[in-house]
Design a protein around this motif. Structure first.
Motif, PDB file in Angstrom:
ATOM      1  N   GLU A 112       0.837  -1.197   0.000  1.00 49.35           N
ATOM      2  CA  GLU A 112       0.000   0.000   0.000  1.00 49.35           C
ATOM      3  C   GLU A 112       0.870   1.244   0.000  1.00 49.35           C
ATOM      4  O   GLU A 112       2.089   1.154   0.128  1.00 49.35           O
ATOM      5  CB  GLU A 112      -0.882  -0.014   1.241  1.00 49.35           C
ATOM      6  N   SER A 122      -9.715  -8.070  -0.958  1.00 47.63           N
ATOM      7  CA  SER A 122     -10.054  -6.662  -1.153  1.00 47.63           C
ATOM      8  C   SER A 122     -10.413  -6.357  -2.596  1.00 47.63           C
ATOM      9  O   SER A 122     -10.713  -5.223  -2.920  1.00 47.63           O
ATOM     10  CB  SER A 122      -8.882  -5.775  -0.730  1.00 47.63           C
ATOM     11  N   SER A 181     -14.557  -9.413  -7.687  1.00 48.25           N
ATOM     12  CA  SER A 181     -14.327 -10.076  -8.968  1.00 48.25           C
ATOM     13  C   SER A 181     -15.410  -9.669  -9.959  1.00 48.25           C
ATOM     14  O   SER A 181     -16.473  -9.213  -9.575  1.00 48.25           O
ATOM     15  CB  SER A 181     -14.331 -11.587  -8.748  1.00 48.25           C
ATOM     16  N   ILE A 182     -15.102  -9.837 -11.239  1.00 49.88           N
ATOM     17  CA  ILE A 182     -16.110  -9.492 -12.236  1.00 49.88           C
ATOM     18  C   ILE A 182     -16.920 -10.707 -12.640  1.00 49.88           C
ATOM     19  O   ILE A 182     -17.842 -10.599 -13.417  1.00 49.88           O
ATOM     20  CB  ILE A 182     -15.486  -8.845 -13.493  1.00 49.88           C
ATOM     21  N   LYS A 197     -21.190 -13.674  -6.319  1.00 47.66           N
ATOM     22  CA  LYS A 197     -20.942 -12.378  -5.684  1.00 47.66           C
ATOM     23  C   LYS A 197     -20.851 -12.625  -4.190  1.00 47.66           C
ATOM     24  O   LYS A 197     -21.815 -13.053  -3.566  1.00 47.66           O
ATOM     25  CB  LYS A 197     -22.112 -11.447  -5.996  1.00 47.66           C
ATOM     26  N   ASP A 250      -6.264   3.445   0.029  1.00 44.89           N
ATOM     27  CA  ASP A 250      -5.455   2.238  -0.012  1.00 44.89           C
ATOM     28  C   ASP A 250      -6.341   1.030  -0.275  1.00 44.89           C
ATOM     29  O   ASP A 250      -7.478   0.968   0.189  1.00 44.89           O
ATOM     30  CB  ASP A 250      -4.733   2.045   1.324  1.00 44.89           C
ATOM     31  N   VAL A 251      -5.759   0.081  -0.991  1.00 44.89           N
ATOM     32  CA  VAL A 251      -6.515  -1.092  -1.400  1.00 44.89           C
ATOM     33  C   VAL A 251      -7.181  -1.794  -0.217  1.00 44.89           C
ATOM     34  O   VAL A 251      -8.335  -2.185  -0.277  1.00 44.89           O
ATOM     35  CB  VAL A 251      -5.570  -2.062  -2.134  1.00 44.89           C
ATOM     36  N   SER A 252      -6.431  -1.912   0.893  1.00 43.73           N
ATOM     37  CA  SER A 252      -6.940  -2.741   1.988  1.00 43.73           C
ATOM     38  C   SER A 252      -8.127  -2.107   2.698  1.00 43.73           C
ATOM     39  O   SER A 252      -8.861  -2.792   3.399  1.00 43.73           O
ATOM     40  CB  SER A 252      -5.828  -3.039   2.989  1.00 43.73           C
ATOM     41  N   ILE A 253      -8.328  -0.794   2.555  1.00 43.26           N
ATOM     42  CA  ILE A 253      -9.449  -0.184   3.274  1.00 43.26           C
ATOM     43  C   ILE A 253     -10.612   0.155   2.351  1.00 43.26           C
ATOM     44  O   ILE A 253     -11.644   0.614   2.804  1.00 43.26           O
ATOM     45  CB  ILE A 253      -8.998   1.081   4.042  1.00 43.26           C
ATOM     46  N   ARG A 254     -10.457  -0.134   1.040  1.00 41.97           N
ATOM     47  CA  ARG A 254     -11.538   0.187   0.110  1.00 41.97           C
ATOM     48  C   ARG A 254     -12.807  -0.590   0.416  1.00 41.97           C
ATOM     49  O   ARG A 254     -13.907  -0.050   0.377  1.00 41.97           O
ATOM     50  CB  ARG A 254     -11.112  -0.140  -1.320  1.00 41.97           C
ATOM     51  N   MET A 255     -12.654  -1.869   0.700  1.00 42.84           N
ATOM     52  CA  MET A 255     -13.833  -2.691   0.922  1.00 42.84           C
ATOM     53  C   MET A 255     -14.604  -2.206   2.146  1.00 42.84           C
ATOM     54  O   MET A 255     -15.821  -2.285   2.173  1.00 42.84           O
ATOM     55  CB  MET A 255     -13.435  -4.162   1.099  1.00 42.84           C
ATOM     56  N   ASN A 281     -18.454  -1.449   1.921  1.00 40.07           N
ATOM     57  CA  ASN A 281     -19.399  -2.164   2.791  1.00 40.07           C
ATOM     58  C   ASN A 281     -20.208  -1.189   3.637  1.00 40.07           C
ATOM     59  O   ASN A 281     -21.384  -1.430   3.909  1.00 40.07           O
ATOM     60  CB  ASN A 281     -18.658  -3.161   3.686  1.00 40.07           C
ATOM     61  N   ALA A 301     -15.449  -3.943 -11.491  1.00 39.92           N
ATOM     62  CA  ALA A 301     -15.582  -4.956 -10.450  1.00 39.92           C
ATOM     63  C   ALA A 301     -16.267  -4.366  -9.214  1.00 39.92           C
ATOM     64  O   ALA A 301     -17.151  -4.984  -8.631  1.00 39.92           O
ATOM     65  CB  ALA A 301     -14.216  -5.525 -10.092  1.00 39.92           C
ATOM     66  N   TYR A 349     -19.892  -5.113  -7.509  1.00 36.31           N
ATOM     67  CA  TYR A 349     -19.976  -5.463  -6.095  1.00 36.31           C
ATOM     68  C   TYR A 349     -21.086  -4.698  -5.399  1.00 36.31           C
ATOM     69  O   TYR A 349     -21.836  -5.236  -4.615  1.00 36.31           O
ATOM     70  CB  TYR A 349     -18.633  -5.164  -5.423  1.00 36.31           C
TER      71      TYR A 349
END
Lengths: 337, 337
Positions: free
Chosen positions: A63, A275, A278-279, A283, B202-207, B211, B232, B236
């Motif tokens: 990151e 994280s 997927s496409i 889901k 940052d990638v790890s906190i995007r989800m 959510n 993607a 989601y």
């Protein structure tokens, strides 16, 4: 970190080189880089060992703030104060770059290793024509002007831009074309190793795909190796042969790309894999990783990931786990294994 | 709940009919000189609906006009042509010029860059107090404080009292984006326009942020327009997906329908460009489209994708195709169908 285990990690890379009977193209051993700030030293790269064999694409994922760009700059020795290499070795084809003097360094940079910077926008000089920027690199390394001009045309054809655009200024090119130009400049002297520091981050997915395909194509044609730095793990799995995962200045897991994708071990790697939506397929709810990356001025004690780790154990905050080989070419720094 | 002055967008009489309906929305930006006036066609004839409690993902490359579209809906930009119907009432007619306070309360926005969208010289509580005071949502100081604390814990910022007194620079990117979400939530909106809310994180906190958005949709019934260039994440979080290319909506429908049966050649191109670790970059069946986005300045009345389209026909170069229904809600604007 206990020394016996640390040398164990180093031994892994030595085994890899011994099998080849030639030195590794790039062999970084226990590298340590610190930023000397008024608040105390910030260890941006801590005891990092990573190797690139010729023909490989090694991916380094992490990151922002994990130290991956600092590592790239350390390899070329273009770190500026307050950044300082405080330990370790960087061997290029068996030659230690940390002991090179200025003249040797000038030859080493670009002839042996070149770099594609993150933002092509900032890597190009806005008031110089593209042609002059390309010629500059080549003439610096003793190529005649006529020859450099011919090479510039060849390079532009190689990266898929009309050579007539050589006389354009950077602002007259689109983002994708600028990035291709920066790649052309990096390839100008045909170096055996290319460092790519997030070369596609600022680009759209379609352009990103186009450029990555071009890089793969060029690599097959010209035979260079790549150290590919990115925060996008999904990109690396597609594209590289080996992957190293960096967190807060340390490499927490290293494995061949397929292996890492099918069998991620470190909880951070697992979290990263979790994280990316997927496409296709089912889901499912993805969790990401709770918390935020640590501040390196006062990193958490022990394993630096422990405050965010879902599988923390009592020893994690106390002592950092050493790199441990779990399979051929697969090492992980975690007490779970 | 305070009184709402404008009866046209007063409390929802029922959940019949869409929350937001956009018809023929068009935005031209003037450019050029007085001798030769030219126009940038940023958004061309966009029509779509957002239902109550639904997430509509608007996907496209940078420069495709997706940010302009939601800025038109937020009424940050003036509309050149078209209608915006909020709960059935044409708000461009009923409130020409500046949007009413009531509309601004119901339609909130989250911006892309949490490093710019918060004021560096004010603590977090200031950012949350402003909307509450402007929209007269609280009676006294004690209630204000209570509302701020509950908002902060709603978006997962704990302990709220401590976070409220901090300044933006003391928070990480993900935490700042949570503050931006809390600020949008403060006034009980019905529609939140989120402009690439995770692309700077940052990638790890995007989800975590995605959510949170999904959870707020479930618990509060808030509808979203989620802008992204990442298919993607659109899949989601999005109930519906709209694909935009060069100012034109080219395909729309349910998220799964678009992913499983992308019909417009541009959607197919976008999907093929998403990094997909399941299949390698080199082995994948390629959908190729060369070239770049055509100019938006006074474009000819043609399909904007025609110059890049691998399946281009003669008619594509002369007129813009109308929408064809593929199945149920799934439509595409392409002469192939």
């Amino acid at each position: 970190m206990p020394t016996d285990q640390a040398s164990g990690a180093g031994a892994g890379s030595i085994v890899r080189s011994a099998a080849q009977n030639t030195p590794l193209l790039l062999d970084i051993r226990n590298l340590q880089v610190e930023y000397l700030t008024p608040h105390g030293p910030v260890r941006a790269v801590d005891n990092v060992s990573i190797a690139v064999q010729s023909g490989e694409v090694v991916g380094l994922a992490g990151e922002s703030g994990s130290g991956k760009s600092t590592l790239a700059h350390a390899i070329l020795r273009i770190l500026h104060p307050p950044a300082l290499i405080t330990g370790g070795e960087i061997l290029f084809s068996g030659k230690d770059t940390l002991t090179m003097n200025m003249t040797e360094l000038e030859q080493f940079r670009w002839r042996s290793v070149s770099i594609v910077f993150q933002s092509a926008m900032n890597a190009l000089n806005p008031v110089m024509r593209i042609r002059d920027q390309l010629l500059d690199v080549m003439q610096c390394h003793g190529i005649s002007k006529a020859e450099a001009n011919r090479q510039a045309v060849r390079l532009f054809e190689l990266v898929g831009i009309d050579p007539q655009r050589l006389d354009a200024y950077p602002h007259q090119l689109s983002g994708g074309m600028r990035q291709r130009t920066v790649i052309a400049i990096a390839l100008a002297l045909n170096p055996p190793l290319l460092i790519m520091d997030e070369p596609t981050t600022a680009l759209d997915v379609v352009v990103q795909k186009d450029i990555l395909q071009q890089i793969v194509h060029l690599k097959e044609r010209m035979g260079f190796s790549i150290l590919f730095i990115t925060h996008d793990l999904s990109l690396l799995v597609e594209f590289s042969t080996h992957i190293a995962i960096m967190y807060a200045g340390e490499i927490v897991e290293k494995a061949p790309a397929r292996e890492l994708f099918t069998n991620p071990l470190h909880p951070y790697t697992v979290g990263l894999m979790n994280s990316f939506p997927s496409i296709r397929g089912e889901k499912k709810k993805l969790t990401g990783i709770p918390g935020s990356p640590p501040d390196l001025i006062s990193p958490p004690g022990g394993c630096r990931f422990h405050p965010r780790c879902p599988r923390m154990m009592p020893e994690c905050p106390v002592k950092a786990p050493a790199n441990k080989a779990v399979a051929e070419d697969h090492t992980v720094a975690c007490y779970l294994y | 709940m305070n009184k709402i002055p404008n009866p046209s967008i007063a409390e929802n009489p029922g959940t019949t009919g869409p929350l937001l309906e956009v018809r023929g929305l068009t935005k031209y930006f003037p450019m050029g000189s007085i001798f030769r006036t030219r126009q940038v066609h940023a958004v061309e004839n966009a029509s779509f609906t957002v239902k109550h409690g639904q997430v509509v993902a608007l996907v496209g490359e940078s420069g495709s006009g997706k940010s302009t579209t939601i800025r038109l809906i937020a009424r940050l930009l003036s509309v050149t042509k078209g209608e915006i119907l909020y709960k059935g009432s044409n708000i461009l007619k009923s409130e020409p010029g500046k949007a009413s306070l009531a509309y601004r309360r119901k339609v909130q926005m989250i911006f892309q860059d949490p490093f710019c969208s918060l004021n560096a010289v004010h603590p977090i509580e200031h950012h949350l107090a402003r909307p509450l005071l402007i929209h007269k949502m609280v009676k006294n100081r004690a209630e204000l404080r209570e509302r701020i604390y509950s908002l902060l814990s709603d978006v997962g910022l704990n302990p709220p009292a401590e976070v409220a007194s901090r300044y933006p620079h003391q928070l990480s990117g993900g935490q700042r984006q949570r503050v931006a979400i809390a600020r949008a939530l403060a006034v009980d909106p019905e529609l939140i326009l989120a402009d690439e809310p995770i692309s700077m994180l940052d990638v790890s906190i995007r989800m975590g942020i995605l959510n949170l958005i999904a959870q707020l949709k479930e618990t509060r019934g808030i509808a979203y327009m989620y802008i992204t260039h990442d298919l993607a994440s659109a899949r989601y979080i999005g109930d519906e997906i709209l694909v935009m290319y060069a100012g034109n909506l080219v395909e729309g429908g349910g998220g799964e329908a678009i992913m499983n049966d992308p019909s417009h050649p541009y959607t197919q191109l976008l999907l093929s460009a998403v990094p997909d670790p399941q299949s390698g970059l080199r082995t994948r069946k390629e959908v190729t489209a060369r070239g770049e986005v055509s100019s938006l300045i006074d474009p000819p009345p043609a399909c904007p994708f025609a110059p890049r389209c691998p399946k281009v026909m003669e008619i594509c170069r002369h007129s813009m195709p109308a929408r064809t229904t593929i199945k149920d809600d799934h439509w595409v604007a392409c002469y192939l169908y």
